[in-house]
Design an enzyme around this catalytic site. Structure first.
Site, mmCIF file in Angstrom:
data_model
loop_
_atom_site.group_PDB
_atom_site.id
_atom_site.type_symbol
_atom_site.label_atom_id
_atom_site.label_comp_id
_atom_site.label_asym_id
_atom_site.label_seq_id
_atom_site.Cartn_x
_atom_site.Cartn_y
_atom_site.Cartn_z
ATOM 1 N N LYS A 46 45.214 143.241 -41.045
ATOM 2 C CA LYS A 46 44.515 142.865 -39.816
ATOM 3 C C LYS A 46 45.215 143.584 -38.670
ATOM 4 C CE LYS A 46 42.929 138.759 -37.322
ATOM 5 N NZ LYS A 46 43.061 137.293 -37.205
ATOM 6 N N ASN A 72 56.041 130.670 -26.507
ATOM 7 C CA ASN A 72 54.705 131.171 -26.780
ATOM 8 C C ASN A 72 53.872 130.124 -27.529
ATOM 9 O OD1 ASN A 72 52.733 133.526 -27.071
ATOM 10 N ND2 ASN A 72 52.962 132.870 -29.211
ATOM 11 N N GLU A 73 52.759 129.746 -26.941
ATOM 12 C CA GLU A 73 51.748 128.908 -27.594
ATOM 13 C C GLU A 73 52.297 127.639 -28.253
ATOM 14 O OE1 GLU A 73 49.395 131.252 -30.284
ATOM 15 O OE2 GLU A 73 48.543 132.456 -28.693
ATOM 16 N N SER A 91 50.703 140.427 -38.909
ATOM 17 C CA SER A 91 49.850 139.395 -38.326
ATOM 18 C C SER A 91 50.071 138.063 -39.042
ATOM 19 C CB SER A 91 48.392 139.833 -38.443
ATOM 20 O OG SER A 91 47.524 138.770 -38.178
ATOM 21 N N TRP A 92 51.221 137.452 -38.779
ATOM 22 C CA TRP A 92 51.600 136.173 -39.393
ATOM 23 C C TRP A 92 51.034 136.054 -40.804
ATOM 24 C CZ3 TRP A 92 55.702 135.069 -36.945
ATOM 25 C CH2 TRP A 92 55.783 135.300 -35.583
ATOM 26 N N GLU A 130 47.922 137.610 -23.691
ATOM 27 C CA GLU A 130 47.355 138.165 -24.927
ATOM 28 C C GLU A 130 45.845 138.079 -24.868
ATOM 29 O OE1 GLU A 130 48.603 136.678 -28.800
ATOM 30 O OE2 GLU A 130 50.663 136.494 -28.088
ATOM 31 N N GLN A 186 57.182 140.026 -35.578
ATOM 32 C CA GLN A 186 56.006 140.797 -35.997
ATOM 33 C C GLN A 186 56.223 142.305 -35.955
ATOM 34 O OE1 GLN A 186 53.382 138.100 -33.379
ATOM 35 N NE2 GLN A 186 52.001 138.738 -34.974
HETATM 36 C C1 BGP Z 1 48.551 134.642 -31.149
HETATM 37 C C2 BGP Z 1 50.018 134.906 -31.382
HETATM 38 C C3 BGP Z 1 50.363 136.324 -31.717
HETATM 39 C C4 BGP Z 1 49.345 137.035 -32.558
HETATM 40 C C5 BGP Z 1 47.912 136.722 -32.188
HETATM 41 C C6 BGP Z 1 46.903 137.189 -33.212
HETATM 42 O O1 BGP Z 1 48.258 133.310 -31.415
HETATM 43 O O2 BGP Z 1 50.742 134.566 -30.215
HETATM 44 O O3 BGP Z 1 51.646 136.335 -32.247
HETATM 45 O O4 BGP Z 1 49.635 137.032 -33.883
HETATM 46 O O5 BGP Z 1 47.695 135.349 -31.993
HETATM 47 O O6 BGP Z 1 46.853 136.260 -34.267
HETATM 48 P P1 BGP Z 1 46.733 136.696 -35.782
HETATM 49 O O7 BGP Z 1 47.833 137.686 -35.980
HETATM 50 O O8 BGP Z 1 46.913 135.458 -36.560
HETATM 51 O O9 BGP Z 1 45.395 137.277 -35.902
#
Ligand code: BGP
Length: 484
Positions: free
Chosen positions: A439, A168-169, A432-433, A378, A23
């Site tokens: 965002k 992570n997750e 953001s993926w 987070e 990211q």
């Molecule tokens: C979490 C991830 C992060 C980050 C965050 C926000 O699930 O560990 O990498 O991206 O969410 O999500 P998004 O960027 O989809 O809003």
């Protein structure tokens, strides 16, 4: 040594922010880095709906000093980042890329020079493409590939890194990759893969944790879970059953292996309901038993608000456009459905904004899982933002939401939960993926349309003052081994 059997030492509370390699780093093919699954996906797939990629991102690979300087000036004493597996091992296995090792050595050394405690995640969604081609997380060999990669990192950086995360997750990663289909490899409603993928992630994590302890590394190692608690709507007819189903689906396949060293006792019953057959071997039980985490990282954004399953086929959706009213939803036959609670504010991406969930989630885990050491790895506030002419963003809304969440975390700490640190997502604006670059979550604004200029937002100064006013806050105990 684990958190359970060692002397506990009181440390200052860790206050920081978080990032992940894909990211922010950019430099996607620089200095011998191998292709990642996300490079491939974003370059080639029509499912990259925002038509952006992480090729350059924040160019953190070249500008990490600038970012860390700003965070240190902002009073932060810790920084969470992840290592790109493909930067260390371009093919995922075998040859090690010395330049990749050098980059993370430099980054870690610079953190330490600034008095910033590095908190390192080994895997944050970005699988080397070479391994994705071999079936990725569905190939059972991946548990050994991951463990070999983890050991290389422990040996290269373990003399300075004292806080490690394996994965992570695991839940959300598998959910997006196998049920929603917005993350590569974009499977939809594939429940067999969803569970197998999580199982293999947790087995890989347990192997790496065991290796870490066997190597007697001077630090602690944990797993990061997307940990919002399940809440059952009052009108639900079968609340206990619904809670059990939703909790199993979203939490227990991660929390039981990580914190208790075993699969949830209800695994067979739940998988039979869903007609899933998990491919596992009897020896795996021993691996889980020896792979208990020293701490749990919690990424806390929202809860799971659920009710009875009403007989529809499974479906699931998220809002990757940020166009307001369309909320996230899921129906997981025959376990539960999510419900829209109109009394709760939602963000533009259809996610609940409910700070009290920070308290309830932490307290529930403390109660049900023997009060583990916890870092909030987070939490944050994503939104569209327009800077003024100088690039400054007065992000008052973020400050309000984040402060409310932190207050709830401190309330849980006061009530006896062993919370030892807080990381806002994210340190600076980043990719953001699926949502692209619009965002924004950061303490630092980045001009992605121009020269990637960094400008601290109002929240960075607010956080500095907030940290200062909590200077006396200590942890209730970090394992003494961390200080070795
Ligand atoms: C979490 C991830 C992060 C980050 C965050 C926000 O699930 O560990 O990498 O991206 O969410 O999500 P998004 O960027 O989809 O809003």
């Amino acid at each position: 040594m684990t958190a359970n059997n060692t002397d506990l030492i009181t440390l200052p509370f860790l206050w920081g922010s978080a990032t992940a390699a894909y990211q922010c780093e950019g430099a996607w093919d620089t200095d011998g880095k191998g292709l990642g699954e996300w490079d491939f996906f974003n370059h080639k797939s029509l499912k990259n709906i925002n038509h952006v990629d992480g090729d350059i991102a924040c160019d953190f690979y070249h500008r990490y000093k600038e970012d860390l300087d700003l965070l240190a000036k902002g009073g932060q004493n810790t920084f969470r980042f992840s290592i790109s597996w493909a930067r260390i091992m371009p093919n995922g296995t075998g040859k090690v890329n010395k330049k990749g090792i050098n980059f993370y050595n430099n980054l870690i050394n610079y953190c330490i020079k600034l008095g910033i405690e590095p908190n390192v995640t080994l895997f944050h969604y970005d699988l080397p493409f070479a391994l994705a081609r071999r079936g990725g997380w569905l190939n059972s060999d991946i548990t050994d590939w991951f463990c070999a990669y983890a050991k290389i990192c422990f040996k290269a950086f373990g003399d300075r890194v004292r806080i490690w995360t394996t994965i992570n997750e695991p839940h959300f990663y598998s959910y997006c990759s196998n049920i929603i289909g917005n993350y590569p490899p974009n499977r939809t409603l594939d429940f067999q893969s969803y569970f197998q993928w999580q199982y293999n992630l947790m087995l890989a994590s347990a192997k790496a944790i065991e290796a870490f302890h066997e190597l007697n590394m001077p630090g602690i190692i944990g797993v990061v879970h997307d940990g919002g608690s399940v809440e059952v709507a009052p009108e639900t007819k079968h609340p206990d059953e619904v809670f059990k189903g939703a909790d199993f689906f979203g939490n227990r396949m991660i929390l039981c292996p990580a914190l208790e060293g075993k699969l949830p006792p209800e695994t067979n019953e739940m998988l039979a309901k869903m007609n899933i057959l998990l491919y596992k071997s009897p020896e795996d039980n021993e691996i889980f038993k020896h792979g208990i985490a020293d701490f749990l990282g919690l990424n806390l954004y929202c809860r799971e608000y659920v009710t009875d399953w009403h007989g529809e086929q499974s479906h699931a959706s998220v809002n990757n456009k940020g166009n307001g009213p369309k909320v996230e939803s899921k129906c997981i036959a025959p376990l539960f459905e999510t419900l829209y609670d109109k009394s709760v504010p939602h963000n533009q991406w259809g996610r609940e904004l409910l700070p009290r969930v920070m308290y309830t989630s932490i307290m529930e885990i403390a109660k049900r899982y023997n009060n583990p050491l916890i870092f909030v790895t987070e939490n944050g506030y994503g939104c569209f933002e327009t800077p003024d002419k100088t690039g400054f963003v007065a992000d008052d809304e973020r400050i309000k939401v984040v402060k409310d969440f932190i207050d709830e975390m401190l309330r849980a700490k006061k009530a006896g939960a062993k919370v030892a640190g807080y990381y806002m997502w994210s340190a600076m604006d980043l990719y953001s993926w699926i949502n692209g670059y619009k965002k924004r979550y950061g303490f630092i604004h980045i001009n992605f349309d121009g020269n990637l200029k960094r400008t601290p937002k109002k929240s960075l100064t607010w956080y500095r003052q907030f940290i200062k006013s909590h200077e006396n806050l200590k942890t209730d105990g970090i394992p003494a081994s961390v200080l070795r």
